[in-house]
Scaffold this active site. Structure first.
Site, PDB file in Angstrom:
ATOM      1  N   GLU A 140       0.834  -1.211   0.000  1.00  0.00           N
ATOM      2  CA  GLU A 140       0.000   0.000   0.000  1.00  0.00           C
ATOM      3  C   GLU A 140       0.869   1.262   0.000  1.00  0.00           C
ATOM      4  OE1 GLU A 140      -3.126  -0.130  -0.520  1.00  0.00           O
ATOM      5  OE2 GLU A 140      -3.970  -1.947   0.374  1.00  0.00           O
ATOM      6  N   HIS A 178      -2.835   1.315   8.358  1.00  0.00           N
ATOM      7  CA  HIS A 178      -3.956   0.590   7.755  1.00  0.00           C
ATOM      8  C   HIS A 178      -4.085  -0.739   8.485  1.00  0.00           C
ATOM      9  CE1 HIS A 178      -6.424  -1.703   5.125  1.00  0.00           C
ATOM     10  NE2 HIS A 178      -5.432  -2.484   4.760  1.00  0.00           N
ATOM     11  N   HIS A 231      -7.269  -4.088   9.759  1.00  0.00           N
ATOM     12  CA  HIS A 231      -8.535  -4.740   9.425  1.00  0.00           C
ATOM     13  C   HIS A 231      -9.363  -4.980  10.702  1.00  0.00           C
ATOM     14  CE1 HIS A 231      -6.146  -6.765   5.822  1.00  0.00           C
ATOM     15  NE2 HIS A 231      -6.330  -5.475   5.638  1.00  0.00           N
ATOM     16  N   HIS A 235     -12.933  -3.825   3.594  1.00  0.00           N
ATOM     17  CA  HIS A 235     -11.495  -4.092   3.643  1.00  0.00           C
ATOM     18  C   HIS A 235     -10.888  -3.696   4.995  1.00  0.00           C
ATOM     19  CE1 HIS A 235      -7.287  -3.473   1.600  1.00  0.00           C
ATOM     20  NE2 HIS A 235      -7.203  -4.005   2.788  1.00  0.00           N
TER      21      HIS A 235
HETATM   22  O1  2HA Z   1      -0.549  -5.065   3.299  1.00  0.00           O
HETATM   23  O2  2HA Z   1      -3.633  -5.130   4.266  1.00  0.00           O
HETATM   24  O3  2HA Z   1      -4.344  -3.877   2.057  1.00  0.00           O
HETATM   25  C1  2HA Z   1      -1.602  -5.910   3.472  1.00  0.00           C
HETATM   26  C2  2HA Z   1      -2.881  -5.206   3.334  1.00  0.00           C
HETATM   27  C3  2HA Z   1      -3.184  -4.584   2.025  1.00  0.00           C
HETATM   28 ZN    ZN Z   2      -5.585  -4.374   3.941  1.00  0.00          ZN
END
Ligand code: 2HA
Ligand code: ZN
Length: 269
Positions: A119, A142, A144, A214
């Site tokens: 990313e 970032h 999840h 995502h």
């Molecule tokens: O790098 O989560 O969106 C791994 C991720 C990509």
């Molecule tokens: Zn991701």
């Protein structure tokens, strides 16, 4: 300790924070396999000796031209690396890069030639935006988070500020500690330039944005602050989900209570 950090305790402290947060992301179940990424603008720690350090990679393309990043330095999680490994050894599971004069390429300078996160275009485009606007945020993250991602599978929550208002009303701390709320970015292919552009379009109004189905993308002064914003939002989402699991739609704080809170804590909106 890695050689670049040993003589730079302030930089080492920032990297320690990254490792600590990476451990939290794994423990929370927000970082399966290589999921998530972190980049930190560390240009303020780049002394003359660090600026002269030789490249340990070929010049690599960023995939975008980012003028505000010229000769900037970033710590980046490595692509395919796991947060749970980064928590133990941040310099073997990430690397330090220097942006070249053309603002379109970078080289790795330390410690090992670990390729940065997939990313990277999103992360570096975001840092370019922050710097060009004079916003003093050094960290982008970032991850999840389970309950927040689940919410983006429902159309209603993708409408502007519907999720923000619901989450703020679950527990007073949410608005107090995430006062700008949660932006929404419609589904885009992971790692794409379109995803980066849609994320930047939300940043004038939000520090934390959801990538539909995502994950979240968050920016703040440092990685701990970025983590805290996502943590309070996901806690509110867990309270919502728990109430639903108990068989009822949670009442939420009333508009009057939200107004009172906003006045008391001097919050926007
Ligand atoms: O790098 O989560 O969106 C791994 C991720 C990509
Ligand atoms: Zn991701």
């Amino acid at each position: 300790m890695s050689s670049i950090l040993i003589s730079r305790p302030a930089l080492a402290a920032e990297i320690d924070k990254v490792a600590e947060v990476a451990g939290y992301l794994w423990q929370k179940g927000w970082a399966e396999r290589n999921g998530g990424n972190i980049t930190i603008n560390i240009t303020e720690f780049a002394d003359d000796e660090m600026r002269r350090m030789p490249a340990i990679s070929q010049p690599l393309s960023i995939g975008a031209t980012l003028p505000a990043l010229k000769n900037g330095f970033f710590y980046c999680k490595g692509t395919q690396k796991r947060m749970r490994d980064l928590a133990r050894d941040p310099m073997a599971n990430g690397s330090i890069i220097r942006i070249l004069d053309d603002c379109a390429h970078y080289v790795i300078i330390a410690d090992q030639p670990v390729m940065p996160t997939s990313e990277l275009p999103s992360h570096l485009s975001v840092h370019n935006y922050l710097l060009s606007q004079g916003i003093p945020y050094n960290a982008s993250m970032h991850t999840h988070p389970i309950e927040l991602v689940a919410m983006t599978h429902h159309r209603k929550f993708l409408e502007k500020d519907v999720a923000s208002n619901l989450l703020w009303s679950m527990i007073p701390e949410t608005k107090a500690f995430c006062p700008r709320g949660l932006g929404m970015v419609p589904y885009q292919l992971p790692s794409s330039v379109e995803l980066a552009e849609s994320t930047i379009a939300e940043l004038p109004d939000y520090d934390v944005v959801m990538w539909e189905k995502h994950g979240v993308f968050a920016v703040d002064t440092d990685i701990m602050a970025a983590f805290d914003q996502v943590d309070v939002l996901n806690k509110a989402a867990q309270i919502y989900v728990t109430s639903r699991n108990m068989g009822f739609e949670p009442e939420g704080m009333s508009p009057e209570q939200m107004h009172e809170l906003s006045v008391a804590f001097n919050l926007p909106k």
